[in-house]
Motif scaffolding. Structure first.
Motif, PDB file in Angstrom:
ATOM      1  N   LEU A   1       0.830  -1.205   0.000  1.00  0.00           N
ATOM      2  CA  LEU A   1       0.000   0.000   0.000  1.00  0.00           C
ATOM      3  C   LEU A   1       0.865   1.255   0.000  1.00  0.00           C
ATOM      4  N   ALA A   2       1.884   1.297   0.842  1.00  0.00           N
ATOM      5  CA  ALA A   2       2.782   2.460   0.872  1.00  0.00           C
ATOM      6  C   ALA A   2       3.521   2.612  -0.455  1.00  0.00           C
ATOM      7  N   GLY A   3       3.982   1.499  -0.999  1.00  0.00           N
ATOM      8  CA  GLY A   3       4.682   1.537  -2.286  1.00  0.00           C
ATOM      9  C   GLY A   3       3.780   1.991  -3.420  1.00  0.00           C
ATOM     10  N   SER A   4       2.524   1.542  -3.395  1.00  0.00           N
ATOM     11  CA  SER A   4       1.599   1.939  -4.455  1.00  0.00           C
ATOM     12  C   SER A   4       1.315   3.435  -4.401  1.00  0.00           C
ATOM     13  N   LEU A   5       1.203   3.995  -3.203  1.00  0.00           N
ATOM     14  CA  LEU A   5       0.971   5.434  -3.069  1.00  0.00           C
ATOM     15  C   LEU A   5       2.214   6.232  -3.480  1.00  0.00           C
ATOM     16  N   ALA A   6       3.394   5.735  -3.147  1.00  0.00           N
ATOM     17  CA  ALA A   6       4.630   6.406  -3.558  1.00  0.00           C
ATOM     18  C   ALA A   6       4.774   6.390  -5.078  1.00  0.00           C
ATOM     19  N   LEU A   7       4.471   5.252  -5.691  1.00  0.00           N
ATOM     20  CA  LEU A   7       4.532   5.152  -7.153  1.00  0.00           C
ATOM     21  C   LEU A   7       3.502   6.083  -7.791  1.00  0.00           C
TER      22      LEU A   7
END
Length: 166
Positions: A132-138
């Motif tokens: 989830l954090a990675g998807s928001l950063a991307l």
């Protein structure tokens, strides 16, 4: 000269629009505003969908709906504070948000669905949190150029500031 806390300082902090484009800083700040609402809705939707044991498709739909709701709500909050009435604020929010929110949601939900096991992981599972954090950063990284393009054409975040420009 602008002073902290003044309306002019607020706009100065967003950078300038030059030659049909917006500065990277302006686009990044606009993206953060958009992404904040999207992230609140997205995270709430993922958490609720996972906690309630919803099917992945239902969880994604819930997340998208909540991302739009929170994205529009945060946009409206800002323009209402600028002095617009509710109807005008809603018009501005509807003009400013759809493209950015849609792009963020497409990126975010695609990542969550394609990372093996992320949608089936529990709320306390590190895989769920990292995905989830990675998807928001991307999503942030990929939406900044879209925001920059839209602002340079008087759309997106630029629409939010139009009602209270001097």
């Amino acid at each position: 000269m602008t002073h902290p806390g003044t309306h002019q300082h607020h706009h100065a902090g967003h950078g300038a629009v030059h030659g049909g484009g917006a500065s990277r800083r302006t686009a990044a700040q606009a993206t953060l505003h958009c992404l904040t609402g999207c992230a609140v809705g997205e995270i709430l939707g993922m958490v609720l969908g996972t906690a309630l044991g919803l099917h992945n498709g239902a969880t994604v739909v819930l997340s998208v709906l909540l991302a739009f709701a929170f994205g529009y709500a945060l946009t409206m909050r800002g323009v209402l504070k600028a002095g617009l009435d509710v109807r005008a604020a809603m018009t501005v929010a509807l003009a400013a948000g759809p493209v950015s929110i849609l792009v963020v949601e497409l990126i975010d939900d695609t990542v969550m669905v394609t990372v093996p096991g992320a949608m089936d992981a529990g709320l306390g599972d590190l895989l769920f949190r990292i995905a989830l954090a990675g998807s928001l950063a991307l999503a942030f990284t990929l939406i900044v150029p879209v925001s920059r393009w839209m602002i340079g054409r008087g759309r997106g975040h630029a629409v939010v500031h139009a009602p209270h420009q001097h």
